[in-house]
Design a protein around this motif. Sequence first.
Motif, short mmCIF file in Angstrom:
data_model
loop_
_atom_site.label_atom_id
_atom_site.label_comp_id
_atom_site.label_asym_id
_atom_site.label_seq_id
_atom_site.Cartn_x
_atom_site.Cartn_y
_atom_site.Cartn_z
N LEU A 139 -10.75 -3.77 4.80
CA LEU A 139 -10.27 -4.42 6.03
C LEU A 139 -11.02 -4.32 7.14
O LEU A 139 -11.87 -3.16 7.11
N ILE A 148 -4.37 -0.06 13.29
CA ILE A 148 -4.04 1.12 12.85
C ILE A 148 -5.07 2.14 12.86
O ILE A 148 -6.16 1.78 12.69
N LYS A 164 -6.29 5.83 11.82
CA LYS A 164 -5.78 6.77 10.66
C LYS A 164 -6.87 7.84 11.00
O LYS A 164 -7.89 7.77 11.31
N GLU A 188 -8.51 0.50 11.82
CA GLU A 188 -8.64 -0.83 10.78
C GLU A 188 -7.58 -1.75 11.38
O GLU A 188 -6.70 -1.32 11.96
N LYS A 189 -7.70 -2.94 10.95
CA LYS A 189 -6.75 -3.89 11.18
C LYS A 189 -5.44 -3.66 10.27
O LYS A 189 -5.78 -3.31 9.29
N TYR A 190 -4.60 -4.05 10.91
CA TYR A 190 -3.20 -3.63 10.31
C TYR A 190 -2.61 -4.75 9.68
O TYR A 190 -2.47 -5.88 10.24
N ILE A 191 -2.17 -4.41 8.61
CA ILE A 191 -1.36 -5.55 7.58
C ILE A 191 0.02 -5.09 7.74
O ILE A 191 0.59 -4.27 7.33
N GLN A 210 8.73 2.79 -1.96
CA GLN A 210 8.72 4.09 -1.36
C GLN A 210 9.35 4.02 -0.18
O GLN A 210 9.62 3.06 0.83
N LEU A 260 -4.24 -2.27 -0.51
CA LEU A 260 -3.31 -2.86 0.24
C LEU A 260 -3.24 -4.30 -0.13
O LEU A 260 -4.48 -4.91 -0.27
N MET A 304 -7.95 0.84 0.05
CA MET A 304 -7.31 1.79 1.16
C MET A 304 -7.96 3.19 0.79
O MET A 304 -8.32 3.82 1.81
N GLU A 305 -7.74 3.84 -0.23
CA GLU A 305 -8.21 5.11 -0.42
C GLU A 305 -8.25 5.35 -2.05
O GLU A 305 -7.50 4.73 -2.87
N THR A 351 5.65 -2.78 0.96
CA THR A 351 6.09 -1.23 1.51
C THR A 351 7.17 -1.55 2.34
O THR A 351 7.57 -0.26 2.59
C1 MV4 Z 1 -2.39 0.75 6.13
C2 MV4 Z 1 -1.11 -0.25 6.34
C3 MV4 Z 1 -1.39 -1.50 6.62
N1 MV4 Z 1 -2.46 -1.70 7.40
N2 MV4 Z 1 -3.40 0.15 6.54
C4 MV4 Z 1 0.05 4.36 4.37
C5 MV4 Z 1 -0.30 5.48 3.78
C6 MV4 Z 1 -1.72 5.68 4.10
N3 MV4 Z 1 -2.46 6.12 2.97
C7 MV4 Z 1 -2.31 4.18 4.39
N4 MV4 Z 1 -0.93 3.42 4.83
C8 MV4 Z 1 -0.91 2.48 5.30
N5 MV4 Z 1 -2.01 1.84 5.65
C9 MV4 Z 1 -3.86 -1.06 7.16
N6 MV4 Z 1 -4.78 -1.30 7.47
C10 MV4 Z 1 0.15 0.11 5.73
C11 MV4 Z 1 0.00 1.53 5.49
C12 MV4 Z 1 1.41 1.85 4.82
C13 MV4 Z 1 1.81 1.98 3.53
C14 MV4 Z 1 0.72 1.99 2.38
C15 MV4 Z 1 1.11 2.05 1.14
C16 MV4 Z 1 2.33 2.24 0.84
C17 MV4 Z 1 3.26 2.68 1.84
C18 MV4 Z 1 3.11 2.36 3.26
C19 MV4 Z 1 4.10 2.50 4.23
C20 MV4 Z 1 3.80 2.25 5.37
C21 MV4 Z 1 2.57 1.99 5.72
#
Ligand code: MV4
Length: 458
Positions: free
Chosen positions: A131, A156, A158, A200-203, A232, A277, A287-288, A437
């Motif tokens: 992102l 977002i 982080k 990061e840009k938020y989705i 989850q 994501l 993401m990771e 999510t």
């Molecule tokens: C995000 C996101 C939306 N946009 N990053 C949640 C756990 C962490 N590892 C990263 N997470 C998220 N990162 C951006 N740029 C939304 C979440 C997120 C999410 C991600 C995976 C599974 C469940 C989630 C629940 C809420 C938010």
Amino acid sequence: MFKKILIANRGEVALRIIFACRELGIKTVAVYSEADENSLHVRFADEDVRIGPARSADSYLNVPAVISAAEITGADAIHPGYGFLSESAYLAEVCEACHIKFIGPDPQVIRLMGDKARARRVMKKAGVPILPGSDGPIEGEEKALKVAKEIGYPVIVKATAGGGGRGMRVVRVPADLSTAVKTAAREAEAAFGVGDVYIEKYIESPRHIEFQVLGDQYGSVIHLGERECSIQRRHQKLIEESPSPGFSDKMRRRMGGMVIDAAKAVQYTNAGTFEFLMDAAGHFYFMEANTRLQVEHPVTEMVTGVDIVKEQIRIAAGERLSLKQGDVTFTGHSIECRVNAEDPETFVPSPGVIRVFSMLTGPGVRVETFAHSDCTISPFYDSMIAKIIVHGRDRKEAIARMRRALEMAVVEGIKTTIPLHLRVLSDPEFINGQLSTSYMERFLARPRPTSGRLAEAV
Ligand code: MV4
């Protein structure tokens, strides 16, 4: 091959690793806390060592105690399972120094992936979509505002040391950015001892899709397809499945290829998971990466027929991957429900003695558990007591098998999340594969019948 493996874990995953070792003809050492003296992982291991009091910090997280147990018993490798020390670069380093094989990636790779901002940069360089966001940790308020303006709100914030949702803040307007950066940094400092944050840009309402990879010590890397983990609540996965509903073979090949390139770029060895994501338009972003075996690995095993734990052990022992990418096939559909010792309405933990426990299996049903009748669920550890995993020819058959297995599960003496799973599995949105999510939040906010035939039915 190893002669003896110490399992630095407890519960169902400790048993899962014992199963794999037995099948490979490897002796096992269990470690246990005062609370786990009568646990099945202790009973079924060849040897056992008590490593401390019930509190995890004094036992399962105690590196000197774990290493001492390995030295005393002459174990030649340690499998960390998931949770506890599974992503500790420090344990992996100490193992190296002690000539004990850590069953996982090299410490440098664990450390790299533990720094989310660094992992982002490395993945970008390897050609994996990420992102838009800051290049590294944010330095100062002005820099934060500048980056956020460039990428556009919402953003977002982080923690670089984060993961699993801690130290995260969504920011929708510039006026809220400064406070968000400060609170996220403070939270991260308190939780991880590192206060760095990135932007990061938020989705909105993305899907969580992750890829399983395996890499050997000779540079071969394969992927075992994706898992859909969007169901989850508060960053605790409840239901996982493979394949992801609506995911095409073309998409799997494309993303799988990228993940393989990325894993090769960091010389990834052993089992790993690359999390993405996916937005509503089907675009996906790294993401990771998790450098451990994951709770939900069985759904991948069910559709590919690959025993991921055995592969981990063989890889760590210096063997080559037992199959090539071309040998990996995806058959049918698998779903996992995590059964937690919790009130299904409030999610308050429900430890105690299970008086009666029965989870009948049957065709296409697998149960992974350490629970049994008359066992005690300790308040000291994770509330997950069992995983029910099903496989069917298609998603419809998998859902039917899961419902049947959940309906016939008997757990008396404590509360479990089984009733919640049954409700989700009969929800038309879930059945149609409309997952994201934010599914659980919406599901739980929905009004529902409180009495009568309908309430009894679900
Ligand atoms: C995000 C996101 C939306 N946009 N990053 C949640 C756990 C962490 N590892 C990263 N997470 C998220 N990162 C951006 N740029 C939304 C979440 C997120 C999410 C991600 C995976 C599974 C469940 C989630 C629940 C809420 C938010």
